[in-house]
Motif scaffolding. Structure first.
Motif, short mmCIF file in Angstrom:
data_model
loop_
_atom_site.label_atom_id
_atom_site.label_comp_id
_atom_site.label_asym_id
_atom_site.label_seq_id
_atom_site.Cartn_x
_atom_site.Cartn_y
_atom_site.Cartn_z
N TYR A 165 -32.89 15.69 53.60
CA TYR A 165 -34.23 15.88 53.04
C TYR A 165 -35.30 15.68 54.12
O TYR A 165 -36.25 16.45 54.21
N ALA A 166 -35.11 14.64 54.92
CA ALA A 166 -36.12 14.36 55.95
C ALA A 166 -36.16 15.48 56.99
O ALA A 166 -37.23 15.86 57.47
N LYS A 167 -34.99 16.04 57.33
CA LYS A 167 -34.95 17.10 58.34
C LYS A 167 -35.51 18.41 57.81
O LYS A 167 -36.01 19.22 58.59
N ASP A 168 -35.43 18.63 56.51
CA ASP A 168 -35.96 19.86 55.92
C ASP A 168 -37.44 19.73 55.62
O ASP A 168 -37.94 20.20 54.60
N VAL A 169 -38.16 19.09 56.53
CA VAL A 169 -39.57 18.80 56.28
C VAL A 169 -40.40 20.08 56.15
O VAL A 169 -41.36 20.13 55.38
N ASN A 170 -40.02 21.13 56.90
CA ASN A 170 -40.80 22.37 56.83
C ASN A 170 -40.77 22.96 55.43
O ASN A 170 -41.79 23.39 54.88
N CYS A 171 -39.57 22.98 54.84
CA CYS A 171 -39.44 23.52 53.48
C CYS A 171 -40.18 22.65 52.48
O CYS A 171 -40.88 23.15 51.59
N HIS A 172 -40.04 21.33 52.65
CA HIS A 172 -40.71 20.42 51.72
C HIS A 172 -42.23 20.48 51.89
O HIS A 172 -42.97 20.35 50.91
N PHE A 173 -42.66 20.64 53.14
CA PHE A 173 -44.10 20.78 53.38
C PHE A 173 -44.63 22.02 52.66
O PHE A 173 -45.66 21.97 51.99
N ALA A 174 -43.88 23.12 52.80
CA ALA A 174 -44.31 24.36 52.14
C ALA A 174 -44.31 24.20 50.62
O ALA A 174 -45.26 24.61 49.94
N SER A 175 -43.27 23.58 50.09
CA SER A 175 -43.19 23.38 48.64
C SER A 175 -44.32 22.49 48.14
O SER A 175 -44.96 22.78 47.12
N LYS A 176 -44.54 21.39 48.87
CA LYS A 176 -45.61 20.47 48.48
C LYS A 176 -46.98 21.14 48.60
O LYS A 176 -47.83 21.02 47.71
N LYS A 177 -47.15 21.87 49.71
CA LYS A 177 -48.42 22.57 49.91
C LYS A 177 -48.65 23.59 48.81
O LYS A 177 -49.76 23.68 48.25
N CYS A 178 -47.60 24.33 48.49
CA CYS A 178 -47.73 25.35 47.45
C CYS A 178 -48.05 24.73 46.11
O CYS A 178 -48.88 25.23 45.35
N LYS A 179 -47.38 23.63 45.81
CA LYS A 179 -47.64 22.95 44.55
C LYS A 179 -49.08 22.45 44.49
O LYS A 179 -49.78 22.63 43.48
#
Length: 776
Positions: A384-398
């Motif tokens: 989860y920590a390494k997939d920060v780009n995907c999580h950033f995009a998901s969080k940003k989109c949300k």
């Protein structure tokens, strides 16, 4: 003679010896051989040598029949006597085997009873001396009494008593081990009736006791290992660890992750450490802990447990490994959703700083692996920590969608004025790589237009204005302007991001506009029909968005990764929908206003018999109401709508009013001179005050000529003015204005309409008849 007698006695007794049978068999065999030779010799002579030997043949046949009879007698004797002996032997052997098996079973049962007794004696002695592993093994050995339950003799009272004793001793042993385990780790927990909150967790305390033997010599590791191995042998260890893990994660580990103000304190005592949950701040804020803070608190607890309780092997497995398997899934899920998810950056510029969190997560898991809490090299937490780009995009989109929806449901009447020089602040983007860098710079258009030092030349004589393709002056909702800025900032985040992140952000921006298209007309539906002001603002909002959607994708496309840079980065396909949405919204309001105008004119009593005071008052009131409505709409719309749209809309409404008035006048069959004067007065009021709604605002005086061209926007304006002239004109003036079908009247009215109007205005005289003949 004696031999035959003895043989007969033996034969009748069924005990013929093997020697007699063998002798008879040998004799028969010799007779058979002799007969075989004789037969062969006879056959040879008969069929080969052709010697007459009939007599010899008959003797041989008699001899053969005699031997065959003796063979039958001997066979019957053998079968009868031998089978009788076999059956007798088998029965005797079966009886003896049955007796032997019964004796064997009895001896086996007695052996089990002896083993059970010895095991129970040894168990009691080992338990008294705290030799738990040996006691557990002996108790398992005593389980052999369970095999007696399958025997037919298992209903013996003795065996039932032994089984009951075994159950009692096993439960007593498990209770004793459980008591020893409880003394190893003693919990002090808050009441289950208290609500779950951080202050409630302050009552949590865990005391780890170092066991000592009865003689006072410390023997914690050895004694702890014995207790754990004995629990494992009895199959109760996993259950004990599971209960401990549930209390640990619920009352200590989770609160440390969830509540930023909580920490853990370890106090060393002579008999072992005490872990106490305490608070770091005077008040509990709702802010979330950083990953570094969470990892530090959790490692303090887990290292203390490992050092004083869990660093013990049970068989080939560490106790810390067993606990880790039970708590890791729930603990990692809690860390992710209560800590890491809130540490994800909200801006792409902060992504580089997130490498520190990835490093801390890796070190945290490394420490857990060193203590053998973890076995796997790849965990959900580090992934989860390494997939920060995907999580950033998901969080940003949300966050973007939430912010956009909030703007869409905000009040629309808070507006800002858009002018040609108003620029939509576009982010500064890096030059696109490769050949695209040499492409021509996009010409800013609409609200994005920037002042150009040189005007674009179309040819040697004509030039484009600096305001070409700019939005006209109008007002839009402040929330829509903020929505557009939100879309720009989101697309800016996509520049320089990974392909997956850029794709998510780009399509989130598209979803913003699609959400506006779906939500706003529905959410504000009643107000858009009820308030003309909001309908005009919504029209401008849609046109404003459609205006910028034309070039929005074109501005960002060269700077986005593939496949976005290959041409799919566009919003042009949404432009017609937004234009249609804005037009439909305003047309619906326009129809409402037209309906109100017609309703007001319906109270004018068809403009008939105006010499009656009541009729004239009703007609005058209706005209005044129409003018008032137009003025009010002018006040509401003039500062909101673009000047060209405003003039078209007001012209359409004024045209609706005068068309209705003309239709009612043309329907009159008899208009007296007084009625004509009254009608002229009412119509003149419309002519004088109607154009006032087109008077420009102070800052728009330069467009005065454009706005004062009333006939350009009011289709029936000239027709209406001609009608007003006719109402006060005489027959000659009417004929002159008709001018044999070439005058201004002929351009606006048909001959039949004009004849009907003349008949209504003038009495039937020769002059009227003459005038009617000239109107053709």
């Amino acid at each position: 003679m004696m031999d035959s007698f003895v043989a007969g006695v033996l034969a009748t007794s069924g005990k013929l010896e093997k020697e007699d049978l063998a002798n008879k068999i040998c004799k028969i065999s010799r007779k058979v051989e002799d007969t075989k030779e004789g037969v062969c010799d006879m056959i040879t002579k008969k069929y080969k040598e052709f010697l007459p030997s009939l007599q010899g043949s008959e003797e041989l046949m008699v001899q053969l029949e005699k031997i065959a009879k003796e063979m039958d007698v001997l066979r019957n004797s053998v079968e009868t006597e031998v089978q009788q002996n076999i059956h007798s032997s088998v029965a005797e052997n079966a009886k003896m085997k049955q007796q032997l098996d019964k004796n064997t079973v009895i001896l086996t049962m007695l052996g089990h009873l002896k083993e059970f007794h010895n095991a129970m004696e040894g168990f009691n002695q080992a338990l008294a001396e705290n030799r738990y592993v040996e006691a557990a093994k002996l108790l398992e050995k005593a389980q052999s009494v369970d095999s007696l339950k399958t025997w037919k003799t298992s209903k013996l009272p003795l065996l039932c008593a032994l089984a009951s004793e075994l159950i009692v001793q096993r439960e007593n042993f498990i209770y004793h081990l459980g008591d020893e385990w409880r003394r190893l780790a003693t919990w002090k927990l808050p009441s289950s009736k208290e609500p779950t909150n951080p202050r409630c967790s302050l009552k949590t305390e865990l005391k780890l006791t170092l066991h000592c033997r009865k003689d006072g010599d410390p023997g914690c590791p050895a004694l702890l290992s014995c207790i754990l191995q004995a629990l494992a042998i009895q199959g109760d260890l996993h259950y004990k660890i599971k209960l401990f893990s549930q209390v640990l994660i619920k009352n200590m580990l989770k609160p440390l992750v969830v509540y930023r103000g909580l920490s853990v304190k370890v106090v060393e005592h002579s008999d072992g450490p005490v872990l106490t949950v305490e608070h770091l701040e005077s008040d509990f804020q709702q802010e979330h802990s950083t990953p570094s803070q969470v990892y530090t608190k959790l490692l303090l607890v887990l290292k203390t447990l490992h050092a004083h309780l869990l660093d013990v092997s049970v068989g080939e497995t560490k106790l810390s490994t067993i606990l880790g398997e039970l708590i890791w899934e729930e603990l990692s899920h809690c860390i992710i959703h209560e800590c890491l998810v809130y540490s994800i950056p909200t801006k792409s510029s902060q992504l580089e700083n997130y490498n520190a969190v990835i490093k801390e997560t890796k070190e945290f898991e490394g420490a857990l692996k060193e203590m053998q809490y973890l076995q796997s090299d790849s965990t959900d937490l580090l992934k989860y920590a390494k997939d920060v780009n995907c999580h950033f995009a998901s969080k940003k989109c949300k966050d973007v969608i939430v912010a956009a929806r909030k703007l869409m449901t905000a009040k629309m009447h808070n507006t800002v004025r858009i002018k040609p020089e108003t620029k939509l602040t576009l982010p500064k983007l890096p030059a696109p790589p490769g050949p695209k860098q040499q492409q021509q710079t996009l010409k800013p258009s609409f609200g994005e237009e920037q002042q150009q030092e040189e005007e674009v030349r179309l040819d040697g004589h004509r030039q484009l204005s600096s305001r070409t393709l700019c939005l006209p002056v109008c007002r839009i909702s402040e929330s829509v302007q903020q929505l557009m800025e939100l879309a720009l900032s989101t697309l800016r985040e996509a520049v320089g991001s990974s392909t997956q992140c850029a794709m998510q952000l780009f399509f989130t921006v598209r979803n913003i506009f699609q959400l506006f298209y779906d939500v706003v007309p529905t959410y504000h539906k009643e107000n858009l029909l009820k308030f003309p002001h909001l309908a005009a603002i919504q029209h401008n909002n849609c046109m404003y968005l459609a205006h910028h959607l034309l070039t929005l994708g074109h501005h960002f496309r060269p700077h986005l990764p593939q496949p976005l840079s290959d041409g799919i980065t566009t919003f042009v396909d949404m432009v017609p929908s937004f234009r249609k949405l804005g037009a439909q919204c305003f047309l619906a309001q326009l129809n409402v206003q037209k309906a109100e105008l017609l309703e007001r004119l319906s109270s004018a009593r068809n403009f008939s018999n105006l010499d009656d005071e009541e009729n004239y008052t009703a007609a005058s009131k209706a005209v005044r109401q129409v003018i008032h409505q137009l003025k009010q709409l002018g006040i509401v719309w003039q500062d909101v709508l673009p000047v060209n749209i405003y003039c078209k809309v007001m012209g359409s409404l004024l045209n609706t009013a005068i068309s209705e008035v003309m239709a009612k006048i043309m329907m009159l069959e008899d208009i007296s001179s007084e009625d004509g004067e009254h009608l002229h007065t009412l119509c003149q009021t419309l002519i004088e005050e109607g154009p006032l709604v087109f008077v420009p605002l102070a800052e728009e005086r330069k467009n005065a000529t454009y706005q004062e061209e009333v006939p350009l926007f009011v289709e029936k304006w000239i027709t209406f003015k001609e009608l007003v002239i006719v109402l006060r004109a005489n027959l000659q003036e009417i004929v002159n204005r008709w001018a044999e079908g070439k005058g201004p009247l002929a351009l606006e009215f048909s001959s039949s309409d004009m004849k009907s109007l003349v008949r209504a205005l003038f009495q039937n005289t020769e002059r009227r008849a003459l005038a009617l003949t000239k109107i053709k």
